[in-house]
Design a protein around this motif. Sequence first.
Motif, PDB file in Angstrom:
ATOM      1  N   ALA A 102       0.829  -1.212   0.000  1.00 46.32           N
ATOM      2  CA  ALA A 102       0.000   0.000   0.000  1.00 46.32           C
ATOM      3  C   ALA A 102       0.858   1.254   0.000  1.00 46.32           C
ATOM      4  O   ALA A 102       0.526   2.249  -0.659  1.00 46.32           O
ATOM      5  N   LEU A 103       1.982   1.201   0.693  1.00 48.35           N
ATOM      6  CA  LEU A 103       2.840   2.372   0.781  1.00 48.35           C
ATOM      7  C   LEU A 103       3.614   2.638  -0.503  1.00 48.35           C
ATOM      8  O   LEU A 103       4.232   3.701  -0.649  1.00 48.35           O
ATOM      9  N   SER A 104       3.583   1.708  -1.434  1.00 48.40           N
ATOM     10  CA  SER A 104       4.237   1.950  -2.721  1.00 48.40           C
ATOM     11  C   SER A 104       3.352   2.733  -3.683  1.00 48.40           C
ATOM     12  O   SER A 104       3.794   3.132  -4.764  1.00 48.40           O
ATOM     13  N   ALA A 105       2.104   2.983  -3.304  1.00 47.37           N
ATOM     14  CA  ALA A 105       1.216   3.810  -4.132  1.00 47.37           C
ATOM     15  C   ALA A 105       1.659   5.271  -4.077  1.00 47.37           C
ATOM     16  O   ALA A 105       2.217   5.743  -3.083  1.00 47.37           O
ATOM     17  N   THR A 106       1.377   5.983  -5.160  1.00 51.46           N
ATOM     18  CA  THR A 106       1.720   7.404  -5.260  1.00 51.46           C
ATOM     19  C   THR A 106       0.483   8.204  -5.658  1.00 51.46           C
ATOM     20  O   THR A 106      -0.607   7.641  -5.842  1.00 51.46           O
ATOM     21  N   GLU A 107       0.683   9.504  -5.843  1.00 49.84           N
ATOM     22  CA  GLU A 107      -0.433  10.363  -6.252  1.00 49.84           C
ATOM     23  C   GLU A 107      -1.010   9.938  -7.606  1.00 49.84           C
ATOM     24  O   GLU A 107      -2.179  10.199  -7.890  1.00 49.84           O
ATOM     25  N   GLU A 108      -0.202   9.309  -8.437  1.00 46.91           N
ATOM     26  CA  GLU A 108      -0.676   8.891  -9.762  1.00 46.91           C
ATOM     27  C   GLU A 108      -1.470   7.592  -9.728  1.00 46.91           C
ATOM     28  O   GLU A 108      -2.163   7.253 -10.682  1.00 46.91           O
ATOM     29  N   THR A 109      -1.377   6.848  -8.636  1.00 49.74           N
ATOM     30  CA  THR A 109      -2.030   5.535  -8.555  1.00 49.74           C
ATOM     31  C   THR A 109      -3.539   5.690  -8.493  1.00 49.74           C
ATOM     32  O   THR A 109      -4.064   6.361  -7.605  1.00 49.74           O
ATOM     33  N   ARG A 110      -4.226   5.049  -9.436  1.00 45.90           N
ATOM     34  CA  ARG A 110      -5.688   5.097  -9.419  1.00 45.90           C
ATOM     35  C   ARG A 110      -6.284   3.844  -8.802  1.00 45.90           C
ATOM     36  O   ARG A 110      -7.307   3.901  -8.130  1.00 45.90           O
ATOM     37  N   PHE A 111      -5.650   2.686  -9.054  1.00 47.60           N
ATOM     38  CA  PHE A 111      -6.152   1.421  -8.519  1.00 47.60           C
ATOM     39  C   PHE A 111      -5.070   0.768  -7.668  1.00 47.60           C
ATOM     40  O   PHE A 111      -3.915   0.665  -8.084  1.00 47.60           O
ATOM     41  N   LEU A 112      -5.459   0.325  -6.490  1.00 47.31           N
ATOM     42  CA  LEU A 112      -4.568  -0.401  -5.594  1.00 47.31           C
ATOM     43  C   LEU A 112      -5.185  -1.774  -5.351  1.00 47.31           C
ATOM     44  O   LEU A 112      -6.279  -1.888  -4.793  1.00 47.31           O
ATOM     45  N   VAL A 113      -4.503  -2.819  -5.818  1.00 46.78           N
ATOM     46  CA  VAL A 113      -5.023  -4.186  -5.761  1.00 46.78           C
ATOM     47  C   VAL A 113      -4.232  -4.961  -4.717  1.00 46.78           C
ATOM     48  O   VAL A 113      -3.024  -5.171  -4.869  1.00 46.78           O
ATOM     49  N   LEU A 114      -4.908  -5.384  -3.660  1.00 46.10           N
ATOM     50  CA  LEU A 114      -4.243  -6.016  -2.527  1.00 46.10           C
ATOM     51  C   LEU A 114      -4.781  -7.415  -2.268  1.00 46.10           C
ATOM     52  O   LEU A 114      -5.977  -7.618  -2.080  1.00 46.10           O
ATOM     53  N   GLU A 115      -3.880  -8.362  -2.260  1.00 48.43           N
ATOM     54  CA  GLU A 115      -4.213  -9.738  -1.884  1.00 48.43           C
ATOM     55  C   GLU A 115      -4.187  -9.849  -0.366  1.00 48.43           C
ATOM     56  O   GLU A 115      -3.275  -9.345   0.284  1.00 48.43           O
ATOM     57  N   MET A 116      -5.202 -10.518   0.197  1.00 50.57           N
ATOM     58  CA  MET A 116      -5.285 -10.661   1.650  1.00 50.57           C
ATOM     59  C   MET A 116      -5.324 -12.133   2.025  1.00 50.57           C
ATOM     60  O   MET A 116      -6.222 -12.872   1.612  1.00 50.57           O
ATOM     61  N   GLY A 117      -4.349 -12.561   2.803  1.00 51.08           N
ATOM     62  CA  GLY A 117      -4.313 -13.933   3.291  1.00 51.08           C
ATOM     63  C   GLY A 117      -4.766 -13.999   4.738  1.00 51.08           C
ATOM     64  O   GLY A 117      -4.836 -12.975   5.439  1.00 51.08           O
ATOM     65  N   ALA A 118      -5.070 -15.203   5.194  1.00 51.58           N
ATOM     66  CA  ALA A 118      -5.514 -15.378   6.580  1.00 51.58           C
ATOM     67  C   ALA A 118      -5.101 -16.748   7.082  1.00 51.58           C
ATOM     68  O   ALA A 118      -5.154 -17.730   6.348  1.00 51.58           O
ATOM     69  N   ARG A 119      -4.684 -16.795   8.329  1.00 56.34           N
ATOM     70  CA  ARG A 119      -4.410 -18.062   9.001  1.00 56.34           C
ATOM     71  C   ARG A 119      -5.286 -18.233  10.239  1.00 56.34           C
ATOM     72  O   ARG A 119      -5.042 -19.132  11.052  1.00 56.34           O
ATOM     73  N   GLY A 120      -6.291 -17.371  10.347  1.00 56.05           N
ATOM     74  CA  GLY A 120      -7.198 -17.484  11.481  1.00 56.05           C
ATOM     75  C   GLY A 120      -8.279 -16.429  11.412  1.00 56.05           C
ATOM     76  O   GLY A 120      -8.225 -15.493  10.607  1.00 56.05           O
ATOM     77  N   ILE A 121      -9.280 -16.576  12.265  1.00 52.19           N
ATOM     78  CA  ILE A 121     -10.359 -15.604  12.354  1.00 52.19           C
ATOM     79  C   ILE A 121      -9.774 -14.263  12.807  1.00 52.19           C
ATOM     80  O   ILE A 121      -8.946 -14.199  13.709  1.00 52.19           O
ATOM     81  N   GLY A 122     -10.207 -13.194  12.170  1.00 48.77           N
ATOM     82  CA  GLY A 122      -9.781 -11.851  12.544  1.00 48.77           C
ATOM     83  C   GLY A 122      -8.625 -11.307  11.737  1.00 48.77           C
ATOM     84  O   GLY A 122      -8.385 -10.093  11.761  1.00 48.77           O
ATOM     85  N   HIS A 123      -7.897 -12.175  11.012  1.00 51.23           N
ATOM     86  CA  HIS A 123      -6.745 -11.695  10.260  1.00 51.23           C
ATOM     87  C   HIS A 123      -7.156 -10.749   9.133  1.00 51.23           C
ATOM     88  O   HIS A 123      -6.566  -9.680   8.951  1.00 51.23           O
ATOM     89  N   ILE A 124      -8.162 -11.138   8.358  1.00 53.80           N
ATOM     90  CA  ILE A 124      -8.589 -10.285   7.242  1.00 53.80           C
ATOM     91  C   ILE A 124      -9.258  -9.024   7.773  1.00 53.80           C
ATOM     92  O   ILE A 124      -9.083  -7.940   7.201  1.00 53.80           O
ATOM     93  N   ARG A 125      -9.973  -9.140   8.869  1.00 53.12           N
ATOM     94  CA  ARG A 125     -10.576  -7.931   9.453  1.00 53.12           C
ATOM     95  C   ARG A 125      -9.492  -6.912   9.788  1.00 53.12           C
ATOM     96  O   ARG A 125      -9.644  -5.713   9.524  1.00 53.12           O
TER      97      ARG A 125
END
Length: 471
Positions: free
Chosen positions: A147-170
């Motif tokens: 996320a921190l690699s985004a700049t003012e020019e970035t229009r779309f930020l696509v982030l993959e989210m992994g989880a190893r337990g309840i609450g991780h994605i939250r």
Amino acid sequence: MIALSLAEIAEVVGGQTHDIPDPSALVTGPVVRDSREVEPGSLFVAFAGERVDGHDFAAAVVEAGAAAVLASRPVGVPAIVVPDVQAALGALARHVVRRLGTTLVALTGSAGKTSTKDLIAQVLRRKAPTVFTPGSLNNEIGLPLTALSATEETRFLVLEMGARGIGHIRYLTELTPPRVGLVLNVGTAHIGEFGGREQIAQAKGELVEALPPAEDGGAAILNADDPLVRAMASRTKARVILFGESGEADVRAENVTLTEAGQPSFRLHTPSGASDVTMRLYGEHHVSNALAAAAVAHELGMSASEIATALSEAGSLSRWRMEVTERPDGVTVVNDAYNANPESMRAALRALAAMGKGRRTWAVLGKMAELGDESLAEHDAVGRLAVRLNVGKLVAVGGREASWLQLGAYNEGSWGEESVHVSDAQAAIDLLRSQLRPGDVVLVKASRSVGLESVAQALLDSGNEGEVAAR
């Protein structure tokens, strides 16, 4: 990252500045945790790991041009000192994402996350500047760094989210709140840690619960072909878009076929039109991934023809995921050794069967980790599937789990030399080097801890050196 002063960063993360002569100095380079990635103006994040302590590199990274170090203790060079480096990194990411106002797309699922994320990124960047998760850096450290690699020019930020337990994605959605959320599937990856598919569904569904309501632009993109995913529609206030091969899907595929090389072709249908797709990727399982990417792209304003063109030209951006290489002697090596779970293992075997029509096929497989009480049954089932798909030879590599793979094949009807259990990667390499013939197709796949990418690399090196003679 957008330019921020060291004083601003200290305020955002609740830290204290140490050995900083000019707090107004700007961080203009990337935020990194690997000292080898430091550039002038970087912020170096010092994590204290079990074997390596990033604080030990503080002087070297500042000498290399880093503006400062984000650290948990003073390090004798410019630093922002915080009680918890990981929490501070997350706070900085949350601040930057909110300030940018970029459209954030998040995705999760038991299988196919990285391949689908790569497809989404390749489609969206045709429309506007897009930043996306490199590889599978989808945890509480990798996600904020992306996320921190985004700049003012970035229009779309696509982030993959992994989880190893309840609450991780939250937790991840609190760091980087998405407007569009995609759930691919609920399978058995990490089932040993979660305890069951229902618990996995509970964890994955945290993504759609975090989305804004429909009137504020929230969109939940769900797999119509997976009942556990489809049921997540009741857990979100966002508008629901279904993808899949079901006739009820908003974005769907018709007339799915495979080329002679095993690449999927289909008619893509979206609410605004239809267009034909022939993918460069291998295996029918990529149809679902492509439909998921198409649903995201359609939601963000792309036409069916634009999406179809982008999908037809997209390739694999992440290493060791169905990497297909043909050696000079005609042996095809399919390196899918980055990771494995029951769903991805079955998909890879079916892709091997499709690619190997009229050719001799090899499945070099190792254990699937973190399956808990389901491990024996799942390894046995994969071994049996290899036989049902008429894979020419199964090479099971490793210890107990590999023996279960081989036993499943044997009990399904493979005998003699059609399946074999070897102790380690080197034994597999020796076997393959002695028996491969020009034209063979070899799939290499296991959980990351097995390290079977070494087998694929050895086979490619052998081909380049001309070690395998025609038989």
